[in-house]
Write an enzyme that holds these catalytic residues in place. Structure first.
Site, PDB file in Angstrom:
ATOM      1  N   LYS A  58      88.372  88.168  -3.675  1.00  0.00           N
ATOM      2  CA  LYS A  58      89.490  87.800  -3.395  1.00  0.00           C
ATOM      3  C   LYS A  58      90.049  86.463  -2.153  1.00  0.00           C
ATOM      4  O   LYS A  58      90.908  86.415  -2.682  1.00  0.00           O
ATOM      5  CB  LYS A  58      89.561  89.335  -2.039  1.00  0.00           C
ATOM      6  CG  LYS A  58      89.404  90.551  -2.760  1.00  0.00           C
ATOM      7  CD  LYS A  58      89.563  91.463  -1.286  1.00  0.00           C
ATOM      8  CE  LYS A  58      89.591  93.224  -2.249  1.00  0.00           C
ATOM      9  NZ  LYS A  58      88.291  93.838  -2.882  1.00  0.00           N
TER      10      LYS A  58
HETATM   11  C1  LIG Z   1      87.771  93.791  -3.450  1.00  0.00           C
HETATM   12  C2  LIG Z   1      87.018  93.791  -4.137  1.00  0.00           C
HETATM   13  C3  LIG Z   1      86.226  94.340  -5.504  1.00  0.00           C
HETATM   14  C4  LIG Z   1      87.350  95.473  -6.357  1.00  0.00           C
HETATM   15  O1  LIG Z   1      88.370  94.617  -6.688  1.00  0.00           O
HETATM   16  P1  LIG Z   1      90.026  95.658  -7.160  1.00  0.00           P
HETATM   17  O2  LIG Z   1      90.615  94.302  -7.741  1.00  0.00           O
HETATM   18  O3  LIG Z   1      90.509  95.981  -5.750  1.00  0.00           O
HETATM   19  O4  LIG Z   1      89.622  96.252  -8.361  1.00  0.00           O
HETATM   20  C5  LIG Z   1      85.046  94.182  -5.448  1.00  0.00           C
HETATM   21  N1  LIG Z   1      83.811  94.005  -5.365  1.00  0.00           N
HETATM   22  C6  LIG Z   1      84.150  93.616  -4.213  1.00  0.00           C
HETATM   23  C7  LIG Z   1      83.819  92.420  -2.996  1.00  0.00           C
HETATM   24  C8  LIG Z   1      85.758  93.194  -3.320  1.00  0.00           C
HETATM   25  O5  LIG Z   1      85.770  92.613  -2.314  1.00  0.00           O
END
Ligand SMILES: *Cc1c(COP(=O)(O)O)cnc(C)c1O
Length: 483
Positions: A126
């Protein structure tokens, strides 16, 4: 570049990138998408192959954003994507690449690799988008002399990525609600050890849903929201999605030698934000063979891509798993893909997502549209705690590489979709240290800890414990905004 809503209210209503930058849903409840996807030419693809990450980001963002002067946009991407920010790498050489590609080996004739997206400040993918959002928001607010108070609820990854993106940013404050004593010691320390005066951690006496309900209640108080300039940075934010498009290109270039080659990506998925960016990269003309959606036990998306049935889960049907950042009951970005799948028909999208609200889902199995899912390259799979633990152990033994629980779900599902000669790139979405308990279970040893994080849990923490009461949170915001 104009943006429209997936639900199409006010057909003539179009917006620029900057107009939707700070917003969330469109007024009609839909999600924003560009009126047309920009295409990359063969010449561009050749030229982009050798660009540093920040300049590649500039090129891609320019195609989606024509109302920020090019020099400003380039300065923003260069400020964001630095080796100093994405420094939590396994070896120093790879920091400059921002998203290094780590080759594991060849399986079933397919080169298998990990695209490292979790070398940023909070060790999860993120950061890739959120760091850019922090700089874009600061820039946009300064331009108009405005301020913004970001309010959010988190059970871990999103909240910390938002805080690290917004810390020290002029004109921005963050009020982040998290469930008191419910996060891991590591995740708690990541957030609560921040001492920046514009970051406020509120530990809510309750569970995550209580925190989420407070955010909804405060946001539904429109007078309060307007007076105190409350905003959010959730995963439907368009700029977040578009920032994620960049590393699909970067990963493609790292895994191939010529633009005649195709690759597949596997994406550990929850809210469909990450893989939606892959879909957009493909629509722009990046030679992607398959987009593999990997889910955990919360297999809403896997069910859809196997059967054509989209059935959102009730709270009681949503599992708490060992890959918790993928624990979702519905996928908030999914509507963007459905819009494209249905040939961009806003009236049908509106009807389907009304069905989601009224009947809990929709069924496209019998319609010709579902067959088109494969034309868009989509396939899927799901995992369980046992396969997760097995995969972490297997990858460690076979390739001497420690992967986190979400990435393990990716590797597990990727292996079900390998094709000889086509590189399979699994997106690494977090580092193992964030989910240490499962690493200890799988490997009987401690997860690797990047040097910058030693002693994190013993740093002084700054947070306020509050009751699960929206009024209490409003009072806190009023007292700390000085407005
Ligand atoms: C947020 C997250 C996901 C999922 O991503 P999306 O964009 O919501 O599909 C997968 N793995 C980790 C470690 C995350 O923080």
């Amino acid at each position: 570049m104009n943006y429209l809503s997936t639900r199409g209210a006010g057909a003539g209503e179009r917006h620029t990138f900057s107009e939707i930058l700070l917003g969330g849903l469109a007024k009609d409840g839909g999600l924003y998408l560009p009126a047309d996807y920009p295409r990359v030419t063969a010449d561009e693809l050749t030229r982009w192959r050798t660009l540093p990450y920040a300049d590649l980001a500039f090129e891609i963002l320019s195609k989606f954003c024509d109302d920020i002067p090019a020099d400003d946009l380039r300065a923003l991407t260069r400020k964001t994507y630095t080796a100093a920010t994405y420094c939590n790498v396994r070896d120093d050489e790879s920091a400059a690449q921002i998203t290094p590609l780590k080759t594991l080996g060849v399986e079933d004739g397919a080169p298998l690799s990990l695209l490292e997206l979790s070398n940023g400040p909070t060790l999860a993918f993120k950061d890739m988008a959120m760091q850019l959002i922090g700089n874009l928001f600061e820039y946009a607010l300064a331009k108009h002399g405005e301020t913004l108070n970001i309010l959010g609820a988190t059970s871990g990854d999103t909240g910390s990525a938002a805080e690290y993106a917004m810390r020290g940013k002029k004109g921005i404050r963050v009020f982040m609600l998290s469930p008191h004593k419910k996060m891991s010691a590591f995740q708690t320390a990541q957030m609560y050890s921040l001492q920046d005066p514009n970051i406020f951690n509120l530990a809510v006496q309750g569970v995550f849903d209580d925190a989420q309900d407070i955010v909804k209640a405060v946001s539904n108080d429109h007078a309060f929201k307007a007076k105190y300039k409350i905003g959010t940075v959730n995963s439907i934010n368009w700029a977040r999605v578009v920032a994620q498009v960049v590393y699909y290109f970067k990963g493609y270039f790292a895994a191939t030698k010529s633009n005649a080659e195709r690759v597949s990506f596997t994406v550990p998925s929850g809210n469909f934000g990450n893989v939606c960016a892959g879909h957009i990269a493909r629509m722009m003309g990046l030679p992607i063979e398959k987009l593999v959606v990997a889910t955990n036990e919360n297999d809403v998306l896997d069910e859809f891509f196997r059967t054509g049935i989209y059935r959102v889960r009730k709270a009681a049907e949503t599992y708490h798993t060992s890959s918790p950042s993928m624990d979702i009951s519905k996928a908030s970005n999914f509507e963007r893909f459905v819009y494209d799948l249905l040939g961009r028909d806003p009236a049908r999208v509106l009807q389907l997502f009304r069905d989601v609200e009224e009947k809990g889902g929709f069924d496209l199995a019998a319609s010709g549209d579902f067959a088109r899912v494969r034309e868009f390259g989509f396939v899927s799979g799901s995992s369980s705690h046992d396969t997760r633990v097995d995969t972490i152990r297997d990858v460690f033994q076979r390739y001497d590489t420690m992967i986190d629980t979400h990435t393990a779900d990716g590797v597990k599902v990727a292996r079900e979709h390998l094709q000889p000669g086509i590189p399979m790139i699994v997106l690494e979405t977090a580092q193992p240290i964030k989910f240490g308990e499962t690493i200890r279970e799988a490997l009987l040893r401690e997860p690797e800890r990047p040097a910058a994080f030693s002693g994190l849990e013993s740093l002084p923490q700054r947070f306020e414990v509050v009751s699960a009461d929206a009024q209490r949170v409003k009072d806190f915001i009023v007292a700390n905004t000085g407005e």
